[in-house]
Design a protein around this motif. Structure first.
Motif, PDB file in Angstrom:
ATOM      1  N   GLY A 167       0.822  -1.154  -0.082  1.00  0.00           N
ATOM      2  CA  GLY A 167       0.253  -0.005  -0.172  1.00  0.00           C
ATOM      3  C   GLY A 167       0.711   1.246   0.188  1.00  0.00           C
ATOM      4  O   GLY A 167       0.262   2.403   0.158  1.00  0.00           O
ATOM      5  N   ASN A 168       2.102   1.115  -0.206  1.00  0.00           N
ATOM      6  CA  ASN A 168       3.017   2.370  -0.080  1.00  0.00           C
ATOM      7  C   ASN A 168       3.123   3.044  -1.606  1.00  0.00           C
ATOM      8  O   ASN A 168       3.248   2.117  -2.538  1.00  0.00           O
ATOM      9  CB  ASN A 168       4.424   2.127   0.374  1.00  0.00           C
ATOM     10  N   GLN A 169       3.026   4.250  -1.701  1.00  0.00           N
ATOM     11  CA  GLN A 169       3.177   4.933  -3.037  1.00  0.00           C
ATOM     12  C   GLN A 169       4.529   4.943  -3.224  1.00  0.00           C
ATOM     13  O   GLN A 169       5.504   5.604  -2.446  1.00  0.00           O
ATOM     14  CB  GLN A 169       2.584   6.486  -2.984  1.00  0.00           C
ATOM     15  N   VAL A 170       4.936   4.325  -4.329  1.00  0.00           N
ATOM     16  CA  VAL A 170       6.527   4.304  -4.814  1.00  0.00           C
ATOM     17  C   VAL A 170       6.710   5.402  -5.849  1.00  0.00           C
ATOM     18  O   VAL A 170       7.874   5.740  -6.004  1.00  0.00           O
ATOM     19  CB  VAL A 170       6.902   3.057  -5.331  1.00  0.00           C
ATOM     20  N   ALA A 171       5.593   5.757  -6.464  1.00  0.00           N
ATOM     21  CA  ALA A 171       5.872   6.850  -7.481  1.00  0.00           C
ATOM     22  C   ALA A 171       4.661   7.689  -7.653  1.00  0.00           C
ATOM     23  O   ALA A 171       3.483   7.051  -7.601  1.00  0.00           O
ATOM     24  CB  ALA A 171       6.488   6.376  -9.043  1.00  0.00           C
ATOM     25  N   GLN A 172       4.610   8.970  -7.854  1.00  0.00           N
ATOM     26  CA  GLN A 172       3.540   9.813  -8.100  1.00  0.00           C
ATOM     27  C   GLN A 172       3.486  10.584  -9.159  1.00  0.00           C
ATOM     28  O   GLN A 172       4.587  11.404  -9.520  1.00  0.00           O
ATOM     29  CB  GLN A 172       3.142  10.769  -6.668  1.00  0.00           C
ATOM     30  N   VAL A 173       2.667  10.472 -10.099  1.00  0.00           N
ATOM     31  CA  VAL A 173       2.416  11.393 -11.252  1.00  0.00           C
ATOM     32  C   VAL A 173       1.542  12.633 -11.115  1.00  0.00           C
ATOM     33  O   VAL A 173       0.277  12.309 -10.535  1.00  0.00           O
ATOM     34  CB  VAL A 173       1.919  10.527 -12.422  1.00  0.00           C
ATOM     35  N   GLU A 174       2.102  13.867 -11.281  1.00  0.00           N
ATOM     36  CA  GLU A 174       1.193  14.971 -11.112  1.00  0.00           C
ATOM     37  C   GLU A 174       1.516  16.046 -12.160  1.00  0.00           C
ATOM     38  O   GLU A 174       2.631  15.901 -12.662  1.00  0.00           O
ATOM     39  CB  GLU A 174       1.792  15.473  -9.604  1.00  0.00           C
ATOM     40  N   ILE A 175       0.785  16.964 -12.300  1.00  0.00           N
ATOM     41  CA  ILE A 175       0.849  17.977 -13.343  1.00  0.00           C
ATOM     42  C   ILE A 175       1.894  18.957 -12.519  1.00  0.00           C
ATOM     43  O   ILE A 175       1.581  19.238 -11.434  1.00  0.00           O
ATOM     44  CB  ILE A 175      -0.558  18.797 -13.511  1.00  0.00           C
ATOM     45  N   MET A 176       2.882  19.737 -13.089  1.00  0.00           N
ATOM     46  CA  MET A 176       3.701  20.538 -12.583  1.00  0.00           C
ATOM     47  C   MET A 176       2.695  21.684 -11.922  1.00  0.00           C
ATOM     48  O   MET A 176       2.214  22.352 -13.002  1.00  0.00           O
ATOM     49  CB  MET A 176       4.922  21.006 -13.383  1.00  0.00           C
ATOM     50  N   LYS A 177       2.786  22.215 -11.074  1.00  0.00           N
ATOM     51  CA  LYS A 177       1.820  23.528 -10.372  1.00  0.00           C
ATOM     52  C   LYS A 177       2.379  24.713 -11.126  1.00  0.00           C
ATOM     53  O   LYS A 177       1.760  25.545 -11.502  1.00  0.00           O
ATOM     54  CB  LYS A 177       1.948  23.630  -8.905  1.00  0.00           C
ATOM     55  N   GLU A 178       3.515  24.906 -11.285  1.00  0.00           N
ATOM     56  CA  GLU A 178       4.212  26.124 -11.897  1.00  0.00           C
ATOM     57  C   GLU A 178       3.672  26.211 -13.371  1.00  0.00           C
ATOM     58  O   GLU A 178       3.694  27.288 -13.964  1.00  0.00           O
ATOM     59  CB  GLU A 178       5.876  26.247 -11.955  1.00  0.00           C
ATOM     60  N   VAL A 179       3.479  24.988 -14.211  1.00  0.00           N
ATOM     61  CA  VAL A 179       3.054  24.756 -15.487  1.00  0.00           C
ATOM     62  C   VAL A 179       1.476  24.967 -15.857  1.00  0.00           C
ATOM     63  O   VAL A 179       1.310  25.548 -16.649  1.00  0.00           O
ATOM     64  CB  VAL A 179       3.800  23.897 -16.154  1.00  0.00           C
ATOM     65  N   GLN A 180       0.832  24.314 -14.547  1.00  0.00           N
ATOM     66  CA  GLN A 180      -0.655  24.374 -14.810  1.00  0.00           C
ATOM     67  C   GLN A 180      -1.493  25.416 -15.425  1.00  0.00           C
ATOM     68  O   GLN A 180      -2.024  25.318 -16.031  1.00  0.00           O
ATOM     69  CB  GLN A 180      -1.044  23.739 -13.362  1.00  0.00           C
ATOM     70  N   GLU A 181      -0.887  26.396 -14.577  1.00  0.00           N
ATOM     71  CA  GLU A 181      -1.709  27.819 -14.999  1.00  0.00           C
ATOM     72  C   GLU A 181      -1.425  28.525 -16.169  1.00  0.00           C
ATOM     73  O   GLU A 181      -2.176  29.182 -16.822  1.00  0.00           O
ATOM     74  CB  GLU A 181      -1.498  28.903 -13.822  1.00  0.00           C
ATOM     75  N   PHE A 182      -0.477  27.936 -16.854  1.00  0.00           N
ATOM     76  CA  PHE A 182       0.247  28.424 -17.966  1.00  0.00           C
ATOM     77  C   PHE A 182      -0.398  27.783 -19.214  1.00  0.00           C
ATOM     78  O   PHE A 182      -0.628  28.025 -20.636  1.00  0.00           O
ATOM     79  CB  PHE A 182       1.588  28.669 -18.520  1.00  0.00           C
ATOM     80  N   MET A 183      -0.551  26.316 -19.147  1.00  0.00           N
ATOM     81  CA  MET A 183      -0.766  25.191 -20.188  1.00  0.00           C
ATOM     82  C   MET A 183      -2.186  24.403 -19.864  1.00  0.00           C
ATOM     83  O   MET A 183      -2.119  23.845 -18.887  1.00  0.00           O
ATOM     84  CB  MET A 183       0.447  24.216 -20.145  1.00  0.00           C
ATOM     85  N   GLU A 184      -2.873  24.446 -20.683  1.00  0.00           N
ATOM     86  CA  GLU A 184      -4.204  23.570 -20.561  1.00  0.00           C
ATOM     87  C   GLU A 184      -3.559  22.133 -20.886  1.00  0.00           C
ATOM     88  O   GLU A 184      -4.366  21.110 -20.428  1.00  0.00           O
ATOM     89  CB  GLU A 184      -5.339  24.046 -21.353  1.00  0.00           C
TER      90      GLU A 184
END
Length: 200
Positions: free
Chosen positions: A148-165
């Motif tokens: 049940g341990n997360q070994v890798a997490q995929v996320e949108i980069m917050k710095e980029v999110q507001e500039f790119m859809e």
């Protein structure tokens, strides 16, 4: 510190948490794919190529920064696969002689009859199996081990999110001791399954 889970090789396991950036390449004649960069070192670590060879549709190759093939991911085909409750992928290491060794398989539900519809990954190492939690197209998912341990997490980069859809740039947080080559082999298959950069 987490014990090293060297599925492809110990050289791809870090003693510290790593934040790696994935940048999508355009779908061109060579099949598209993506590049993986180390945020802190500002260097390319891996490249994933989609297959453009006729008759090899779906084959994906994870390459090291120098272009050497590291991992071949291939969907299992045939009538049994088409009629089965699961779609299956196999991941093979590739050595400099060109020989292949199976290191993991990925099982994607292919039917509404499957009670637990999580994508599951099975490795050759005992007690080292994983599942996908979350939804990859939203870039909000994790690779979770059998405890049940997360070994890798995929996320949108917050710095980029507001500039790119679009989700052409995102980051993957890989926990200490986890095999980064294995993580990006799995991500390459998810990318293909959901019709993204490696799907041509």
């Amino acid at each position: 510190m987490m014990m090293a889970k060297a599925i492809i090789g110990k050289v791809y396991c870090s003693t510290a948490q790593k934040v790696l950036v994935v940048r999508r390449r355009p779908n061109v004649v060579n099949g598209g794919g993506f590049v993986v960069m180390d945020c802190s070192a500002q260097k390319v670590l891996f490249r994933v190529d989609g297959s453009f060879v006729p008759g090899k549709k779906g084959d994906l190759i994870l390459r090291e920064a120098d272009g050497g093939a590291l991992l071949l991911m291939r969907p299992m085909g045939g009538m049994v696969q088409a009629l089965g409750v699961y779609k299956k992928w196999k991941g093979y290491t590739v050595d400099y002689h060109g020989s292949r060794k199976l290191v993991f398989s990925l099982r994607e539900p292919n039917s509404c009859l499957v009670k637990n519809n999580a994508i599951r990954i099975f490795t050759r190492s005992r007690g080292c199996d994983f599942k996908i939690s979350g939804y990859f197209p939203d870039k909000c998912c994790a690779i979770v081990d059998s405890k049940g341990n997360q070994v890798a997490q995929v996320e949108i980069m917050k710095e980029v999110q507001e500039f790119m859809e679009s989700k052409e740039l995102y980051h993957v947080v890989v926990k200490p001791g986890m095999d980064q080559a294995f993580v990006f082999g799995v991500i390459a298959i998810l990318d293909y399954i959901y019709g993204e950069s490696t799907h041509c």
